[in-house]
Motif scaffolding. Structure first.
Motif, PDB file in Angstrom:
ATOM      1  N   ALA A 178       0.428  -1.255  -0.387  1.00  0.00           N
ATOM      2  CA  ALA A 178      -0.268   0.171  -0.086  1.00  0.00           C
ATOM      3  C   ALA A 178       0.962   1.038   0.341  1.00  0.00           C
ATOM      4  N   GLY A 179       2.078   1.541  -0.327  1.00  0.00           N
ATOM      5  CA  GLY A 179       3.298   2.180  -0.106  1.00  0.00           C
ATOM      6  C   GLY A 179       3.355   3.435   0.685  1.00  0.00           C
ATOM      7  N   PHE A 180       3.154   2.675   1.978  1.00  0.00           N
ATOM      8  CA  PHE A 180       3.869   3.121   3.687  1.00  0.00           C
ATOM      9  C   PHE A 180       4.887   3.816   4.177  1.00  0.00           C
ATOM     10  N   THR A 181       5.556   3.054   3.535  1.00  0.00           N
ATOM     11  CA  THR A 181       7.110   3.772   3.159  1.00  0.00           C
ATOM     12  C   THR A 181       7.322   5.281   4.558  1.00  0.00           C
ATOM     13  N   GLY A 182       7.018   5.630   3.643  1.00  0.00           N
ATOM     14  CA  GLY A 182       6.701   7.005   4.801  1.00  0.00           C
ATOM     15  C   GLY A 182       5.539   7.052   5.802  1.00  0.00           C
ATOM     16  N   LEU A 183       4.627   6.186   6.014  1.00  0.00           N
ATOM     17  CA  LEU A 183       3.447   7.025   7.182  1.00  0.00           C
ATOM     18  C   LEU A 183       3.759   5.532   8.147  1.00  0.00           C
ATOM     19  N   ARG A 184       4.449   4.338   7.764  1.00  0.00           N
ATOM     20  CA  ARG A 184       4.288   3.263   9.306  1.00  0.00           C
ATOM     21  C   ARG A 184       3.688   2.484   9.302  1.00  0.00           C
ATOM     22  N   LEU A 185       3.312   1.667   8.294  1.00  0.00           N
ATOM     23  CA  LEU A 185       2.317   1.015   9.852  1.00  0.00           C
ATOM     24  C   LEU A 185       2.675  -0.952   9.599  1.00  0.00           C
ATOM     25  N   GLY A 186       2.819  -1.771  10.301  1.00  0.00           N
ATOM     26  CA  GLY A 186       2.950  -3.553  10.283  1.00  0.00           C
ATOM     27  C   GLY A 186       2.155  -4.244  11.561  1.00  0.00           C
ATOM     28  N   PHE A 187       1.935  -5.369  11.123  1.00  0.00           N
ATOM     29  CA  PHE A 187       1.887  -6.023  11.782  1.00  0.00           C
ATOM     30  C   PHE A 187       2.481  -7.524  12.478  1.00  0.00           C
TER      31      PHE A 187
END
Lengths: 404, 404
Positions: free
Chosen positions: A252-261
């Motif tokens: 989802a292109g979150f490299t600059g948004l930061r999210l994982g689990f």
């Protein structure tokens, strides 16, 4: 008198991507007229999808009102996000994972290192070779690897599992039985995928030996072939031996948004203690949750619009992967990966080391990739290109490489 | 066979705030008709300031365009934010701190625990008693405290520094010389502040002994009196002995947005190794940066509009602190804190333990506070109320408490 953590002194050189950044910056300063194309670091280039932007806008608006404002969130992450993950990532693939086994974090990179804290100091760690450097470096920093042996080019107490052309970059079961086994499929850096049958062998092996598999599934969104499992929990028995990490960076292109689990199943018990409960304690004590607005953005990834838009986004990177792969094959390179993964793993020309090839590409055609040696001894002779550039840059990079 | 980190077994009970949440939830379920007022956990209630919301909106819009999109950020955090911090938090107070000594993170809670990783295993840790539980729990989890001794009510290898009425809740220099010294001023939970002269004594002590002070300055925005230092770097010699942690949670309401930073001066060297470089390595390897949009929100905290709006926001909480403090004094309680800090530390009535007082307040007047015992043995007989509620709730809570 304070003493320092002496294990840091055992680390080899700089973190790979810092070293690449240093060389690229030096070249760029010396040759400001050249346009450098970066297919090195695995960072995405497409903007956030409209559904994600909408969710962020709504959440930001909430945070500006007395009624909508949210302070500290639930320790494991908001239920709306955990429930979406359970349903979309696991339920739809027949995996038995429940919301209280999911721990939302600011990214898989943090989790793959931090997870080591819940284990005893003397556990033997196994990694693939080549490998994403973070597994090795965090093991070194935690004092689990022993010294680096210059003669063998490896850490004394680390189990290396060679991934080679011969085994299709899927490692064989190791001779020495490890306690903690890092596996990443689809693989970074080789782009290899693992079949469900092959992964089942690992699950059975871990269950036989009481080992724990730390399964990094950050690239699962790139899986194209039916027979490739998206989660280790598709294998039977994985709930008693596997922890899975996921990321929103690449799907989802979150490299600059930061999210994982991270998923820690309740059946995962060692020495009579629930690893899920240990991780819950670590998470609650040393972490304070991902931002509410980012968790809402994560929820939007699973919405109808989000899913459609992100499928489109990923298909752009998949097409890049095809362009790189076929371009390299056309140019006479031996090429792996790039089918179920956003990484292409090419063999460097005979007699050229991977750092030499790095310098050649940078200096002659201004294309940045990642030298295989940076991922481990068995990465020597290989080179990684990523599919995360823009389509224009990717095409141009391949045209340049073909002229090399 | 995997082994677990046995140190987790030495932890005492649940994390304090989880236990409180459990009791409040149980009471709420049994008495759904009662309106509970929460002055327990240190979570803020006012919405994000307009300048912060504007910055978030602008950054979100950027992330939705190909030109404005940002992926992985710089490892230490964006320069725009680090430069703003240098100028506004340090330069304006005459503190010598440079941008390459600042490490942006997702909050002080993470940093105060994670910082231990760069130190040797055998370092002796000192904490105030009472204390923010995270310093103790993370020390236990890292194996630095030894076992909990039921007879003494303390960990064998942890140095406790009593904070009492007699010493004005500012600890005396300890008998056993510690290697790592956690200090937090303005203090959580006691609300005590430290004068520059008293803090200078700690800096001199640390420099004499080669100790490192881990200075948690999360509440500096609440300092009202001139003689109270906002940063440990206001003391001479602090650059050779102190690491400072800051948070955006309490000065700007970022508890749900997650942003903080740690300062590690370049002069901080132990065993010939730069602690700044060790932390840079840890930060770069095990962390991937705070979200770009949140760092832009942090930058807005230092803008002209942001500063004006947040001054207003903090003054609301300061007025709450005054209401609590004066209300309790009026009702005959002995009260500390609440002048340079958002915490009020009251003595429980004679013969009432702090958990008994917790239950009384919850059951008789439906007000939630935090029992002092949860912060350590010397917290017994005290109770913490926070000024972070809404003005209406704060006033009503005090009216209720006065009727107790």
């Amino acid at each position: 008198m304070v003493t320092i953590n002496e294990n840091y002194g055992k680390l080899r050189g700089n973190y790979l991507f810092s070293e690449i950044a240093r060389r690229v910056a030096a070249y760029g300063q010396a040759h400001p007229e050249q346009r450098i194309i970066r297919l090195g670091i695995g960072d995405v280039t497409q903007p956030l999808a409209p559904a994600v932007i909408d969710a962020l806008n709504r959440a930001v608006a909430e945070m500006g009102t007395a009624e909508g404002f949210r302070g500290y969130g639930p320790e494991q992450g908001y239920e709306f996000l955990r429930e979406a993950i359970v349903k979309e990532d696991y339920g739809k693939r027949g995996c038995d994972v429940s919301a209280d086994e999911i721990f939302i974090s600011d990214g898989a990179k943090c989790d793959v290192g931090n997870i080591q804290e819940i284990f005893g100091q003397d556990n033997l760690v196994a990694v693939c070779d080549p490998v994403y450097p973070v597994y090795v470096d965090t093991s070194v920093m935690a004092g689990r690897t022993g010294d680096f042996n210059l003669r063998t080019g490896s850490y004394d107490k680390l189990v290396y599992m060679p991934c080679t052309e011969e085994n299709g970059f899927v490692p064989a079961l190791p001779d020495r039985t490890p306690d903690l086994i890092y596996l990443c499929f689809p693989n970074n850096p080789t782009g290899a995928a693992i079949t469900k049958d092959a992964l089942q062998e690992w699950v059975d092996y871990a269950n036989r030996n009481g080992s724990v598999i730390l399964y990094d599934a950050a690239y699962e969104a790139y899986i194209a072939r039916e027979e490739i499992p998206h989660s280790i929990y598709e294998c039977s028995g994985a709930r008693t031996c596997a922890i899975e990490m996921r990321s929103f960076s690449k799907n989802a292109g979150f490299t600059g948004l930061r999210l994982g689990f991270t998923v820690v199943p309740k059946e995962l018990v060692r020495g009579g203690v629930s690893l899920r409960d240990l991780w819950a304690r670590r998470h609650g004590t040393k972490y304070n949750g991902a931002p509410y607005i980012v968790q809402r953005a994560g929820e939007a990834v699973y919405s109808k619009e989000g899913k459609a838009q992100l499928k489109e986004q990923i298909s752009v990177y998949q097409e890049n992967a095809r362009v790189i792969r076929e371009g390299l094959l056309d140019a006479g390179y031996t090429v792996y990966g790039g089918i179920d993964a956003p990484y292409i793993w090419l063999k460097t020309p005979a007699g050229t080391t991977s750092w030499q090839f790095f310098d050649q590409l940078l200096e002659r055609v201004q294309v940045v990739g990642t030298p295989g040696e940076g991922f481990g001894a068995h990465g020597e002779g290989y080179f990684r290109l990523t599919a995360f550039g823009t389509p224009e840059n990717t095409k141009e990079a391949l045209e340049r490489i073909r002229k090399l």
